[in-house]
Design a protein around this motif. Structure first.
Motif, PDB file in Angstrom:
ATOM      1  N   THR A  37       0.815  -1.225   0.000  1.00 29.94           N
ATOM      2  CA  THR A  37       0.000   0.000   0.000  1.00 29.94           C
ATOM      3  C   THR A  37       0.845   1.270   0.000  1.00 29.94           C
ATOM      4  O   THR A  37       0.286   2.367  -0.019  1.00 29.94           O
ATOM      5  N   PHE A  38       2.158   1.129   0.030  1.00 34.65           N
ATOM      6  CA  PHE A  38       3.019   2.312   0.120  1.00 34.65           C
ATOM      7  C   PHE A  38       3.902   2.488  -1.106  1.00 34.65           C
ATOM      8  O   PHE A  38       3.906   3.540  -1.737  1.00 34.65           O
ATOM      9  N   TYR A  39       4.674   1.461  -1.458  1.00 34.95           N
ATOM     10  CA  TYR A  39       5.552   1.560  -2.614  1.00 34.95           C
ATOM     11  C   TYR A  39       4.743   1.457  -3.905  1.00 34.95           C
ATOM     12  O   TYR A  39       3.788   0.679  -4.002  1.00 34.95           O
ATOM     13  N   LEU A  40       5.137   2.231  -4.902  1.00 29.04           N
ATOM     14  CA  LEU A  40       4.416   2.310  -6.165  1.00 29.04           C
ATOM     15  C   LEU A  40       5.358   2.084  -7.343  1.00 29.04           C
ATOM     16  O   LEU A  40       6.566   2.281  -7.229  1.00 29.04           O
ATOM     17  N   ALA A  41       4.773   1.706  -8.487  1.00 24.80           N
ATOM     18  CA  ALA A  41       5.569   1.513  -9.709  1.00 24.80           C
ATOM     19  C   ALA A  41       5.811   2.861 -10.375  1.00 24.80           C
ATOM     20  O   ALA A  41       5.439   3.090 -11.534  1.00 24.80           O
ATOM     21  N   THR A  42       6.440   3.741  -9.639  1.00 25.69           N
ATOM     22  CA  THR A  42       6.729   5.099 -10.081  1.00 25.69           C
ATOM     23  C   THR A  42       8.154   5.430  -9.678  1.00 25.69           C
ATOM     24  O   THR A  42       8.592   5.069  -8.580  1.00 25.69           O
ATOM     25  N   ALA A  43       8.879   6.109 -10.523  1.00 28.69           N
ATOM     26  CA  ALA A  43      10.262   6.473 -10.203  1.00 28.69           C
ATOM     27  C   ALA A  43      10.316   7.211  -8.871  1.00 28.69           C
ATOM     28  O   ALA A  43       9.546   8.136  -8.625  1.00 28.69           O
ATOM     29  N   GLY A  44      11.227   6.775  -7.994  1.00 27.18           N
ATOM     30  CA  GLY A  44      11.378   7.387  -6.687  1.00 27.18           C
ATOM     31  C   GLY A  44      10.451   6.837  -5.629  1.00 27.18           C
ATOM     32  O   GLY A  44      10.554   7.230  -4.462  1.00 27.18           O
ATOM     33  N   LYS A  45       9.532   5.939  -6.021  1.00 25.51           N
ATOM     34  CA  LYS A  45       8.565   5.402  -5.059  1.00 25.51           C
ATOM     35  C   LYS A  45       8.598   3.883  -4.976  1.00 25.51           C
ATOM     36  O   LYS A  45       7.689   3.259  -4.439  1.00 25.51           O
ATOM     37  N   LEU A  46       9.652   3.277  -5.500  1.00 28.37           N
ATOM     38  CA  LEU A  46       9.829   1.831  -5.447  1.00 28.37           C
ATOM     39  C   LEU A  46      10.425   1.416  -4.110  1.00 28.37           C
ATOM     40  O   LEU A  46      11.054   2.213  -3.416  1.00 28.37           O
ATOM     41  N   ASN A  47      10.254   0.152  -3.764  1.00 27.11           N
ATOM     42  CA  ASN A  47      11.026  -0.410  -2.657  1.00 27.11           C
ATOM     43  C   ASN A  47      12.501  -0.122  -2.929  1.00 27.11           C
ATOM     44  O   ASN A  47      12.983  -0.323  -4.042  1.00 27.11           O
ATOM     45  N   PRO A  48      13.255   0.389  -1.938  1.00 28.69           N
ATOM     46  CA  PRO A  48      14.628   0.819  -2.228  1.00 28.69           C
ATOM     47  C   PRO A  48      15.558  -0.294  -2.689  1.00 28.69           C
ATOM     48  O   PRO A  48      16.479  -0.040  -3.475  1.00 28.69           O
ATOM     49  N   VAL A  49      15.364  -1.506  -2.206  1.00 27.45           N
ATOM     50  CA  VAL A  49      16.181  -2.634  -2.662  1.00 27.45           C
ATOM     51  C   VAL A  49      15.911  -2.927  -4.137  1.00 27.45           C
ATOM     52  O   VAL A  49      16.826  -3.103  -4.948  1.00 27.45           O
ATOM     53  N   TYR A  50      14.648  -2.981  -4.485  1.00 23.32           N
ATOM     54  CA  TYR A  50      14.243  -3.224  -5.876  1.00 23.32           C
ATOM     55  C   TYR A  50      14.798  -2.128  -6.772  1.00 23.32           C
ATOM     56  O   TYR A  50      15.283  -2.392  -7.873  1.00 23.32           O
ATOM     57  N   ASP A  51      14.735  -0.900  -6.297  1.00 22.50           N
ATOM     58  CA  ASP A  51      15.180   0.247  -7.081  1.00 22.50           C
ATOM     59  C   ASP A  51      16.690   0.235  -7.297  1.00 22.50           C
ATOM     60  O   ASP A  51      17.175   0.601  -8.368  1.00 22.50           O
ATOM     61  N   ARG A  52      17.448  -0.202  -6.291  1.00 20.09           N
ATOM     62  CA  ARG A  52      18.912  -0.148  -6.400  1.00 20.09           C
ATOM     63  C   ARG A  52      19.475  -1.318  -7.199  1.00 20.09           C
ATOM     64  O   ARG A  52      20.286  -1.120  -8.101  1.00 20.09           O
ATOM     65  N   TRP A  53      19.067  -2.533  -6.877  1.00 19.19           N
ATOM     66  CA  TRP A  53      19.703  -3.709  -7.471  1.00 19.19           C
ATOM     67  C   TRP A  53      18.816  -4.483  -8.426  1.00 19.19           C
ATOM     68  O   TRP A  53      19.275  -5.441  -9.042  1.00 19.19           O
ATOM     69  N   GLY A  54      17.550  -4.065  -8.527  1.00 18.70           N
ATOM     70  CA  GLY A  54      16.628  -4.826  -9.349  1.00 18.70           C
ATOM     71  C   GLY A  54      16.270  -4.167 -10.655  1.00 18.70           C
ATOM     72  O   GLY A  54      16.982  -4.309 -11.662  1.00 18.70           O
ATOM     73  N   TYR A  55      15.172  -3.435 -10.638  1.00 16.63           N
ATOM     74  CA  TYR A  55      14.592  -2.895 -11.870  1.00 16.63           C
ATOM     75  C   TYR A  55      14.084  -1.476 -11.634  1.00 16.63           C
ATOM     76  O   TYR A  55      13.820  -1.076 -10.496  1.00 16.63           O
ATOM     77  N   ASP A  56      13.916  -0.755 -12.714  1.00 17.95           N
ATOM     78  CA  ASP A  56      13.333   0.572 -12.583  1.00 17.95           C
ATOM     79  C   ASP A  56      11.805   0.462 -12.635  1.00 17.95           C
ATOM     80  O   ASP A  56      11.239  -0.646 -12.714  1.00 17.95           O
ATOM     81  N   ASN A  81       9.771   0.926 -14.903  1.00 24.37           N
ATOM     82  CA  ASN A  81       9.250   0.349 -16.141  1.00 24.37           C
ATOM     83  C   ASN A  81       9.637  -1.110 -16.337  1.00 24.37           C
ATOM     84  O   ASN A  81       9.339  -1.703 -17.381  1.00 24.37           O
ATOM     85  N   GLY A  82      10.323  -1.682 -15.337  1.00 21.94           N
ATOM     86  CA  GLY A  82      10.711  -3.085 -15.433  1.00 21.94           C
ATOM     87  C   GLY A  82      12.026  -3.326 -16.130  1.00 21.94           C
ATOM     88  O   GLY A  82      12.386  -4.484 -16.377  1.00 21.94           O
ATOM     89  N   ALA A  83      12.771  -2.265 -16.443  1.00 23.37           N
ATOM     90  CA  ALA A  83      14.092  -2.437 -17.058  1.00 23.37           C
ATOM     91  C   ALA A  83      15.115  -2.775 -15.982  1.00 23.37           C
ATOM     92  O   ALA A  83      15.145  -2.142 -14.924  1.00 23.37           O
ATOM     93  N   LYS A  84      15.961  -3.758 -16.260  1.00 22.71           N
ATOM     94  CA  LYS A  84      16.937  -4.196 -15.263  1.00 22.71           C
ATOM     95  C   LYS A  84      17.962  -3.096 -14.994  1.00 22.71           C
ATOM     96  O   LYS A  84      18.488  -2.473 -15.919  1.00 22.71           O
ATOM     97  N   ARG A  85      18.233  -2.850 -13.719  1.00 18.94           N
ATOM     98  CA  ARG A  85      19.243  -1.878 -13.335  1.00 18.94           C
ATOM     99  C   ARG A  85      20.643  -2.400 -13.690  1.00 18.94           C
ATOM    100  O   ARG A  85      20.924  -3.593 -13.577  1.00 18.94           O
ATOM    101  N   ALA A  86      21.520  -1.495 -14.070  1.00 15.89           N
ATOM    102  CA  ALA A  86      22.910  -1.881 -14.330  1.00 15.89           C
ATOM    103  C   ALA A  86      23.536  -2.485 -13.083  1.00 15.89           C
ATOM    104  O   ALA A  86      24.363  -3.408 -13.167  1.00 15.89           O
ATOM    105  N   LEU A  87      23.130  -1.990 -11.898  1.00 11.80           N
ATOM    106  CA  LEU A  87      23.696  -2.483 -10.645  1.00 11.80           C
ATOM    107  C   LEU A  87      23.230  -3.895 -10.292  1.00 11.80           C
ATOM    108  O   LEU A  87      23.716  -4.482  -9.325  1.00 11.80           O
TER     109      LEU A  87
END
Length: 515
Positions: free
Chosen positions: A256-275, A277-283
């Motif tokens: 109910t808190f994290y969203l599929a929007t830039a800057g509003k993802l789960n921080p782990v997912y955002d850093r090492w997972g995907y953006d 739009n579902g594109a894999k992060r370089a990290l």
């Protein structure tokens, strides 16, 4: 020690009232910031704590370095080796988690100081618990830090440093205060949404406080003469009656808190997972489970957890999220030697697995504390201090800790049950000659992917497991024991930094690191 997030919250309040007639009142001072409502500050503060610990796509969080220095993760090849992390070639310009932590602490202090006046007393207890958590982590990273003289704004621009052991004792008192506040002040229904951890459940907040107290107490258990302090404090937790976190994690955010929007993802997912739009992060190719970790799990038949900690070589199958590109058999799981700089590319090594990252699952809670950690803390407390009033045996807590580790990883808990009577040392209680070592090693495994700071702290305290030295340091035995005080603090509070004496990050131990 700035008030950044308070000012942000205040700005939100200002913008939200911009259509009100009162905004145009000529008697209002336009240069005076409006008062930020504590509930807005509290929500933002918790989210900030999660990102400070986990990191974001833009920068490393404090927990990440712990995963490396506890021997659980290393750097993937394909990048220039980070010598600060893997050759321990760092200065007071590296690993500055200090500034963000104190900014965040100022937010919690604001909530504590303004909750009563805003008729939001129910926020005082949770804010005190979070304040204690962050200070515990600061002590475990830096040793002596500003505490009693800190968080006072312009009233104390150069705060003195407090002794780290004294801070630990004061954190126990702070958590006691928090529990009193929690019991006295139920959340008002309209404000439950401001609590993005327990949704206003003050009983669970009290259990988190007790679990954190137990962590702080057990961290000191190898210090000579501390038993007389620790045992009564553990018994106080039991007699208080709220209990501990059991069967679930302390998690920030969630669906109910994290969203599929830039800057509003789960921080782990955002850093090492995907953006977003579902594109894999370089990290995604950067952190790699170590060869030591993977081989240790294989050697003990612990493949159920291994397959949740890591995807098979080559990584996740984006067309079937949560599964590996290669067949998930042990032969397809290869760890990366700690500190190696070549020869271990993404195609032939394992990346972070489905316990942490699954494409599309951007809204998982960010975990601050696991139920398995609490069980291992209880196991050690009972094993060290047999006469404390804990109701279960050390063996019972130990076996439940392994079970909870399987559960949080998403592995079949029947795999945990299979270790009972297996004869495998450090897995089967009866077959383990050194019970404290077995607890320490299982706790280390349980932290993988979830809590790097605790993994590193416990590694320093117990020296277990015996992980390989970084390949970058041939013939050397040194390991980092702490961070330097950051150059930002030296610049603004130099006299008090200098008063701590010369800091050698390889020999200046924290008070609880006695071996």
């Amino acid at each position: 020690m700035k008030l950044k997030s308070i000012f942000i919250s205040a700005l939100v309040v200002l913008v939200g009232s911009s259509c009100s007639e009162s905004y145009f009142d000529i008697n209002t001072n336009p240069n005076s910031l409006p008062t930020a409502s504590p509930n807005y500050v509290f929500t933002n503060a918790i989210n900030t704590s999660a990102t400070n610990i986990a990191g974001t796509s833009a920068g490393q969080g404090s927990s990440e370095i712990g995963f490396y220095w506890s021997g659980q993760w290393t750097q993937g090849n394909g990048y220039i080796i980070n010598t600060a992390q893997f050759a321990y070639n760092f200065t007071n310009g590296d690993f500055n988690y200090w500034d963000n932590y104190y900014d965040n602490l100022q937010d919690y202090e604001y909530v504590i100081n303004n909750a009563d006046a805003n008729n939001q007393k129910f926020l005082k207890g949770p804010a005190k618990v979070m304040k204690a958590l962050l200070y515990q982590q600061l002590v475990d990273m830096y040793g002596n830090v500003p505490y009693s003289d800190a968080l006072k704004g312009t009233a104390s621009l150069a705060p003195k440093f407090d002794d780290q052991k004294t801070i630990y004792e004061n954190l126990i008192k702070l958590l006691d205060e928090a529990i009193v506040d929690l019991k006295a002040n139920a959340f008002a229904g309209a404000f439950v949404g401001s609590d993005i951890i327990f949704r206003g459940n003050t009983t669970k907040w009290a259990q988190f406080a007790n679990s954190l107290k137990l962590r702080i107490l057990i961290r000191q258990s190898k210090v000579a003469g501390r038993e007389a302090y620790i045992k009564p404090e553990i018994n106080k937790i039991i007699s208080e009656g709220s209990g501990f976190i059991t069967g679930e994690e302390v998690g920030v955010g969630g669906p109910t808190f994290y969203l599929a929007t830039a800057g509003k993802l789960n921080p782990v997912y955002d850093r090492w997972g995907y953006d977003a739009n579902g594109a894999k992060r370089a990290l995604n190719n950067y952190p790699r489970p170590t060869q030591f970790l993977i081989n240790t799990l294989k050697a003990n038949g612990d493949t159920l957890r291994m397959k949740r900690i890591a995807y098979a070589n080559s990584g996740e199958n984006g067309n079937a999220p949560g599964t590996s590109l290669l067949k998930e058999v042990s032969a397809n799981y290869s760890g990366t030697p700690f500190g190696v700089s070549s020869g271990y590319l993404p195609a032939n090594t394992v990346p972070l697995g489905p316990s942490l990252l699954v494409k599309g699952e951007y809204n998982r809670p960010y975990i601050l504390m696991t139920a398995s950690e609490v069980q291992f803390l209880l196991a050690e407390a009972k094993e060290r201090y047999a006469d404390v009033t804990l109701p279960q045996t050390a063996q019972g807590y130990f076996e439940e800790g392994i079970k909870q580790s399987f559960r949080v990883l998403g592995a079949n808990v029947a795999g945990a049950e299979a270790y009972k009577g297996s004869g495998i040392v450090n897995y089967d209680w009866a077959a383990s000659p050194n019970k404290l070592s077995a607890i320490a090693i299982q706790k280390w495994i349980s932290f993988v992917n979830f809590n790097g700071l605790e993994a590193w702290a416990e590694y320093r305290r117990t020296n277990l497991p015996e992980t390989p030295q970084s390949i970058q340091l041939v013939g050397e035995t040194k390991r980092p024991l702490r961070f330097f005080y950051p150059n930002t603090e030296s610049g603004s509070n130099g006299t008090n930094v200098e008063a701590q004496g010369a800091i050698d990050v390889f020999s200046t131990k924290l008070f609880w690191d006695v071996d």
